[in-house]
Design a protein around this motif. Sequence first.
Motif, PDB file in Angstrom:
ATOM      1  N   ALA A  75       0.833  -1.212   0.000  1.00  0.00           N
ATOM      2  CA  ALA A  75       0.000   0.000   0.000  1.00  0.00           C
ATOM      3  C   ALA A  75       0.863   1.255   0.000  1.00  0.00           C
ATOM      4  CB  ALA A  75      -0.930  -0.014   1.209  1.00  0.00           C
ATOM      5  N   ALA A  76       1.950   1.259   0.775  1.00  0.00           N
ATOM      6  CA  ALA A  76       2.840   2.423   0.818  1.00  0.00           C
ATOM      7  C   ALA A  76       3.513   2.638  -0.536  1.00  0.00           C
ATOM      8  CB  ALA A  76       3.892   2.248   1.909  1.00  0.00           C
ATOM      9  N   ALA A  77       3.962   1.566  -1.167  1.00  0.00           N
ATOM     10  CA  ALA A  77       4.603   1.692  -2.480  1.00  0.00           C
ATOM     11  C   ALA A  77       3.613   2.197  -3.525  1.00  0.00           C
ATOM     12  CB  ALA A  77       5.199   0.349  -2.900  1.00  0.00           C
ATOM     13  N   LEU A  78       2.381   1.684  -3.498  1.00  0.00           N
ATOM     14  CA  LEU A  78       1.349   2.187  -4.417  1.00  0.00           C
ATOM     15  C   LEU A  78       1.048   3.654  -4.141  1.00  0.00           C
ATOM     16  CD1 LEU A  78      -1.164  -0.788  -4.511  1.00  0.00           C
ATOM     17  CD2 LEU A  78       0.072   0.175  -6.457  1.00  0.00           C
ATOM     18  N   GLY A  79       1.049   4.023  -2.881  1.00  0.00           N
ATOM     19  CA  GLY A  79       0.832   5.420  -2.519  1.00  0.00           C
ATOM     20  C   GLY A  79       1.903   6.325  -3.085  1.00  0.00           C
ATOM     21  N   PHE A  80       3.143   5.857  -3.091  1.00  0.00           N
ATOM     22  CA  PHE A  80       4.224   6.676  -3.657  1.00  0.00           C
ATOM     23  C   PHE A  80       4.118   6.781  -5.177  1.00  0.00           C
ATOM     24  CE2 PHE A  80       6.832   5.903   0.333  1.00  0.00           C
ATOM     25  CZ  PHE A  80       6.628   7.187   0.794  1.00  0.00           C
ATOM     26  N   VAL A  81       3.613   5.743  -5.837  1.00  0.00           N
ATOM     27  CA  VAL A  81       3.363   5.848  -7.283  1.00  0.00           C
ATOM     28  C   VAL A  81       2.334   6.951  -7.544  1.00  0.00           C
ATOM     29  CG1 VAL A  81       2.393   4.680  -9.299  1.00  0.00           C
ATOM     30  CG2 VAL A  81       4.001   3.464  -7.830  1.00  0.00           C
ATOM     31  N   LEU A  82       1.244   6.932  -6.767  1.00  0.00           N
ATOM     32  CA  LEU A  82       0.199   7.953  -6.924  1.00  0.00           C
ATOM     33  C   LEU A  82       0.711   9.339  -6.548  1.00  0.00           C
ATOM     34  CD1 LEU A  82      -2.836   5.989  -5.485  1.00  0.00           C
ATOM     35  CD2 LEU A  82      -2.295   6.443  -7.890  1.00  0.00           C
ATOM     36  N   LEU A  83       1.517   9.416  -5.493  1.00  0.00           N
ATOM     37  CA  LEU A  83       2.083  10.694  -5.073  1.00  0.00           C
ATOM     38  C   LEU A  83       2.922  11.307  -6.189  1.00  0.00           C
ATOM     39  CD1 LEU A  83       2.670  12.529  -2.409  1.00  0.00           C
ATOM     40  CD2 LEU A  83       4.863  11.357  -2.504  1.00  0.00           C
ATOM     41  N   GLN A  84       3.752  10.493  -6.829  1.00  0.00           N
ATOM     42  CA  GLN A  84       4.606  11.016  -7.893  1.00  0.00           C
ATOM     43  C   GLN A  84       3.813  11.352  -9.149  1.00  0.00           C
ATOM     44  OE1 GLN A  84       7.626  12.222  -7.746  1.00  0.00           O
ATOM     45  NE2 GLN A  84       7.467  11.740  -5.577  1.00  0.00           N
ATOM     46  N   ALA A  85       2.730  10.622  -9.401  1.00  0.00           N
ATOM     47  CA  ALA A  85       1.870  10.988 -10.536  1.00  0.00           C
ATOM     48  C   ALA A  85       1.285  12.382 -10.299  1.00  0.00           C
ATOM     49  CB  ALA A  85       0.763   9.954 -10.708  1.00  0.00           C
ATOM     50  N   GLY A  86       0.869  12.643  -9.071  1.00  0.00           N
ATOM     51  CA  GLY A  86       0.383  13.976  -8.729  1.00  0.00           C
ATOM     52  C   GLY A  86       1.478  15.017  -8.793  1.00  0.00           C
ATOM     53  N   ALA A  87       2.673  14.645  -8.372  1.00  0.00           N
ATOM     54  CA  ALA A  87       3.798  15.584  -8.415  1.00  0.00           C
ATOM     55  C   ALA A  87       4.147  15.961  -9.848  1.00  0.00           C
ATOM     56  CB  ALA A  87       5.014  14.972  -7.724  1.00  0.00           C
ATOM     57  N   ILE A  88       4.084  15.001 -10.747  1.00  0.00           N
ATOM     58  CA  ILE A  88       4.354  15.305 -12.151  1.00  0.00           C
ATOM     59  C   ILE A  88       3.307  16.276 -12.684  1.00  0.00           C
ATOM     60  CG2 ILE A  88       4.336  14.298 -14.477  1.00  0.00           C
ATOM     61  CD1 ILE A  88       5.800  11.868 -13.253  1.00  0.00           C
ATOM     62  N   ALA A  89       2.055  16.065 -12.317  1.00  0.00           N
ATOM     63  CA  ALA A  89       0.991  16.981 -12.747  1.00  0.00           C
ATOM     64  C   ALA A  89       1.229  18.392 -12.209  1.00  0.00           C
ATOM     65  CB  ALA A  89      -0.363  16.454 -12.279  1.00  0.00           C
ATOM     66  N   VAL A  90       1.643  18.505 -10.954  1.00  0.00           N
ATOM     67  CA  VAL A  90       1.916  19.820 -10.365  1.00  0.00           C
ATOM     68  C   VAL A  90       3.063  20.498 -11.098  1.00  0.00           C
ATOM     69  CG1 VAL A  90       2.812  20.988  -8.295  1.00  0.00           C
ATOM     70  CG2 VAL A  90       0.971  19.317  -8.089  1.00  0.00           C
ATOM     71  N   HIS A  91       4.110  19.757 -11.401  1.00  0.00           N
ATOM     72  CA  HIS A  91       5.249  20.347 -12.116  1.00  0.00           C
ATOM     73  C   HIS A  91       4.855  20.799 -13.518  1.00  0.00           C
ATOM     74  CE1 HIS A  91       8.662  19.701  -9.397  1.00  0.00           C
ATOM     75  NE2 HIS A  91       8.014  18.624  -8.994  1.00  0.00           N
ATOM     76  N   LEU A  92       4.060  19.999 -14.207  1.00  0.00           N
ATOM     77  CA  LEU A  92       3.711  20.332 -15.588  1.00  0.00           C
ATOM     78  C   LEU A  92       2.717  21.474 -15.689  1.00  0.00           C
ATOM     79  CD1 LEU A  92       3.546  16.805 -17.236  1.00  0.00           C
ATOM     80  CD2 LEU A  92       5.376  18.506 -17.384  1.00  0.00           C
ATOM     81  N   THR A  93       1.916  21.694 -14.647  1.00  0.00           N
ATOM     82  CA  THR A  93       0.958  22.800 -14.696  1.00  0.00           C
ATOM     83  C   THR A  93       1.575  24.126 -14.283  1.00  0.00           C
ATOM     84  OG1 THR A  93       0.165  22.303 -12.467  1.00  0.00           O
ATOM     85  CG2 THR A  93      -1.057  21.328 -14.308  1.00  0.00           C
ATOM     86  N   GLY A  94       2.737  24.093 -13.676  1.00  0.00           N
ATOM     87  CA  GLY A  94       3.407  25.325 -13.277  1.00  0.00           C
ATOM     88  C   GLY A  94       4.523  25.666 -14.232  1.00  0.00           C
ATOM     89  N   GLU A  95       5.343  26.617 -13.822  1.00  0.00           N
ATOM     90  CA  GLU A  95       6.457  27.010 -14.685  1.00  0.00           C
ATOM     91  C   GLU A  95       7.651  26.064 -14.561  1.00  0.00           C
ATOM     92  OE1 GLU A  95       7.343  29.678 -10.969  1.00  0.00           O
ATOM     93  OE2 GLU A  95       5.644  29.785 -12.288  1.00  0.00           O
TER      94      GLU A  95
END
Length: 119
Positions: A75-95
Amino acid sequence: MNIAYGIVAGLLALFYLYSGTLKVSRSRDRLRPMMAWVDRVPLPVLRALGAVEILGAAGLILPPLTGIAPWLALAAALGFVLLQAGAIAVHLTGEDRRITLNAGLIATAAVTVWLATGL
């Protein structure tokens, strides 16, 4: 398989323990040189994200070591996959479009998920 999981999950846990501790303890000004996105999220969200990273790091290591609820490592490893997917989205929507580290972390977390299925 357990040795491989221990190595990969241990390195991932060390990264997230360090990153989470920084987010929980440092000011925005001290985080900004490393994390350009910190101004786009409220401070309580930043602190909560750091706490989630610390707890996730513990979730990768403690359940397999103690033998108590080893499914929590998956569950923790899956959570980190989801966390990084969100992090990529945050990076791509900003500068800030630097996602190389995030892509590496998502790949490492995915390998950890695969290795955790053999625990």
